[in-house]
Design a protein around this motif. Sequence first.
Motif, PDB file in Angstrom:
ATOM      1  N   ILE A 126      13.106  -3.811  22.876  1.00  0.00           N
ATOM      2  CA  ILE A 126      13.180  -2.511  22.389  1.00  0.00           C
ATOM      3  C   ILE A 126      12.887  -2.946  20.796  1.00  0.00           C
ATOM      4  O   ILE A 126      12.955  -3.866  20.287  1.00  0.00           O
ATOM      5  CB  ILE A 126      14.870  -2.134  22.237  1.00  0.00           C
ATOM      6  N   GLY A 127      12.613  -1.737  20.060  1.00  0.00           N
ATOM      7  CA  GLY A 127      12.304  -1.831  18.554  1.00  0.00           C
ATOM      8  C   GLY A 127      11.949  -0.353  17.971  1.00  0.00           C
ATOM      9  O   GLY A 127      12.334   0.432  18.509  1.00  0.00           O
ATOM     10  N   PHE A 128      11.994  -0.700  16.712  1.00  0.00           N
ATOM     11  CA  PHE A 128      11.855   0.459  15.754  1.00  0.00           C
ATOM     12  C   PHE A 128      11.104  -0.052  14.622  1.00  0.00           C
ATOM     13  O   PHE A 128      10.926  -0.903  14.238  1.00  0.00           O
ATOM     14  CB  PHE A 128      13.138   1.105  15.325  1.00  0.00           C
ATOM     15  N   ALA A 129      10.473   1.057  13.802  1.00  0.00           N
ATOM     16  CA  ALA A 129       9.836   1.007  12.462  1.00  0.00           C
ATOM     17  C   ALA A 129      10.164   1.921  11.571  1.00  0.00           C
ATOM     18  O   ALA A 129      10.358   3.100  11.792  1.00  0.00           O
ATOM     19  CB  ALA A 129       8.187   0.966  12.770  1.00  0.00           C
ATOM     20  N   PRO A 130      10.792   1.583  10.599  1.00  0.00           N
ATOM     21  CA  PRO A 130      11.137   2.607   9.629  1.00  0.00           C
ATOM     22  C   PRO A 130      10.023   2.834   8.430  1.00  0.00           C
ATOM     23  O   PRO A 130       9.855   2.413   7.558  1.00  0.00           O
ATOM     24  CB  PRO A 130      12.280   1.867   8.819  1.00  0.00           C
ATOM     25  N   ARG A 131       9.251   3.896   8.957  1.00  0.00           N
ATOM     26  CA  ARG A 131       8.138   4.107   8.448  1.00  0.00           C
ATOM     27  C   ARG A 131       8.521   5.353   7.215  1.00  0.00           C
ATOM     28  O   ARG A 131       9.542   5.775   7.223  1.00  0.00           O
ATOM     29  CB  ARG A 131       7.181   5.150   8.970  1.00  0.00           C
ATOM     30  N   LYS A 132       7.621   5.498   6.290  1.00  0.00           N
ATOM     31  CA  LYS A 132       8.005   6.185   4.954  1.00  0.00           C
ATOM     32  C   LYS A 132       8.377   7.872   5.547  1.00  0.00           C
ATOM     33  O   LYS A 132       9.266   8.164   5.055  1.00  0.00           O
ATOM     34  CB  LYS A 132       6.852   6.342   4.109  1.00  0.00           C
ATOM     35  N   ALA A 133       7.894   8.276   6.377  1.00  0.00           N
ATOM     36  CA  ALA A 133       7.931   9.640   6.918  1.00  0.00           C
ATOM     37  C   ALA A 133       9.082   9.847   7.837  1.00  0.00           C
ATOM     38  O   ALA A 133       9.679  10.709   7.967  1.00  0.00           O
ATOM     39  CB  ALA A 133       6.525  10.431   7.414  1.00  0.00           C
ATOM     40  N   GLU A 134       9.327   8.912   8.879  1.00  0.00           N
ATOM     41  CA  GLU A 134      10.210   8.745   9.960  1.00  0.00           C
ATOM     42  C   GLU A 134      10.532   7.547  10.315  1.00  0.00           C
ATOM     43  O   GLU A 134       9.676   6.678  10.182  1.00  0.00           O
ATOM     44  CB  GLU A 134       9.719   9.749  10.808  1.00  0.00           C
ATOM     45  N   LEU A 135      11.645   7.371  11.354  1.00  0.00           N
ATOM     46  CA  LEU A 135      11.768   6.265  11.952  1.00  0.00           C
ATOM     47  C   LEU A 135      11.217   6.559  13.485  1.00  0.00           C
ATOM     48  O   LEU A 135      11.163   7.403  13.942  1.00  0.00           O
ATOM     49  CB  LEU A 135      13.356   6.435  12.501  1.00  0.00           C
ATOM     50  N   VAL A 136      10.481   5.182  13.768  1.00  0.00           N
ATOM     51  CA  VAL A 136       9.832   5.195  15.055  1.00  0.00           C
ATOM     52  C   VAL A 136      10.493   4.534  15.945  1.00  0.00           C
ATOM     53  O   VAL A 136      10.705   3.212  15.656  1.00  0.00           O
ATOM     54  CB  VAL A 136       8.212   5.077  14.966  1.00  0.00           C
ATOM     55  N   PHE A 137      10.961   4.877  17.288  1.00  0.00           N
ATOM     56  CA  PHE A 137      11.610   4.133  18.094  1.00  0.00           C
ATOM     57  C   PHE A 137      10.778   3.792  19.147  1.00  0.00           C
ATOM     58  O   PHE A 137       9.981   4.547  19.738  1.00  0.00           O
ATOM     59  CB  PHE A 137      12.826   4.867  18.645  1.00  0.00           C
ATOM     60  N   TYR A 138      10.563   2.452  19.727  1.00  0.00           N
ATOM     61  CA  TYR A 138      10.054   1.957  20.962  1.00  0.00           C
ATOM     62  C   TYR A 138      11.177   1.694  22.167  1.00  0.00           C
ATOM     63  O   TYR A 138      11.667   0.633  21.819  1.00  0.00           O
ATOM     64  CB  TYR A 138       9.287   0.773  20.365  1.00  0.00           C
ATOM     65  N   LEU A 139      11.127   2.595  22.818  1.00  0.00           N
ATOM     66  CA  LEU A 139      11.999   2.668  24.028  1.00  0.00           C
ATOM     67  C   LEU A 139      11.248   3.002  25.191  1.00  0.00           C
ATOM     68  O   LEU A 139      10.333   3.513  25.238  1.00  0.00           O
ATOM     69  CB  LEU A 139      13.154   3.524  23.811  1.00  0.00           C
ATOM     70  N   ALA A 140      11.629   2.439  26.322  1.00  0.00           N
ATOM     71  CA  ALA A 140      10.799   2.647  27.422  1.00  0.00           C
ATOM     72  C   ALA A 140      12.008   3.125  28.572  1.00  0.00           C
ATOM     73  O   ALA A 140      13.381   3.174  28.310  1.00  0.00           O
ATOM     74  CB  ALA A 140      10.552   1.334  28.236  1.00  0.00           C
ATOM     75  N   GLY A 141      11.494   3.708  29.637  1.00  0.00           N
ATOM     76  CA  GLY A 141      12.230   4.273  31.019  1.00  0.00           C
ATOM     77  C   GLY A 141      12.989   5.305  30.651  1.00  0.00           C
ATOM     78  O   GLY A 141      13.851   5.652  31.467  1.00  0.00           O
ATOM     79  N   LEU A 142      12.805   6.215  29.786  1.00  0.00           N
ATOM     80  CA  LEU A 142      13.496   7.322  29.339  1.00  0.00           C
ATOM     81  C   LEU A 142      12.807   8.665  30.147  1.00  0.00           C
ATOM     82  O   LEU A 142      11.514   8.691  30.227  1.00  0.00           O
ATOM     83  CB  LEU A 142      13.623   7.629  27.996  1.00  0.00           C
TER      84      LEU A 142
END
Length: 138
Positions: free
Chosen positions: A74-90
């Motif tokens: 699992i992971g995420f990226a705190p980009r300038k415009a928004e948080l991006v979440f990398y999740l699977a199986g949803l």
Amino acid sequence: MAKDANKTIETAADVEAFLARVEPEERQADGRAVAALMARLSGEPPAMWGPSIIGFGRYHYRYESGREGESCRIGFAPRKAELVFYLAGLEDADFADLGKHRRGKGCLYVKRLAGVDIAVLEAMIVKSLAHMDKAYPR
């Protein structure tokens, strides 16, 4: 790097140093909160994957094409415009009560943590981890 090599690999970069450079300040605070949440739920320490993704755990994948590599569970990226979440199986229903967000192919985008229900986000992370454990047993 070979043409088909994975560009998003785990690095030795310092997660806290990366978070200290995140702008705006609210995104930096949200990034720290998400990092703590994901570390608690995954039981894994945060690690940098590529220049801007904070990941937890790792798994090995292999596609039918023969391409293979490693990525964070699992992971995420705190980009300038928004948080991006990398999740699977949803599934679509998992997002119903989350709050203000948008979705892309395999990504969840959130402008502000204050705009989502943290309990719902936590349940989504737990479900994604369970999916990864089933799909890619350790």
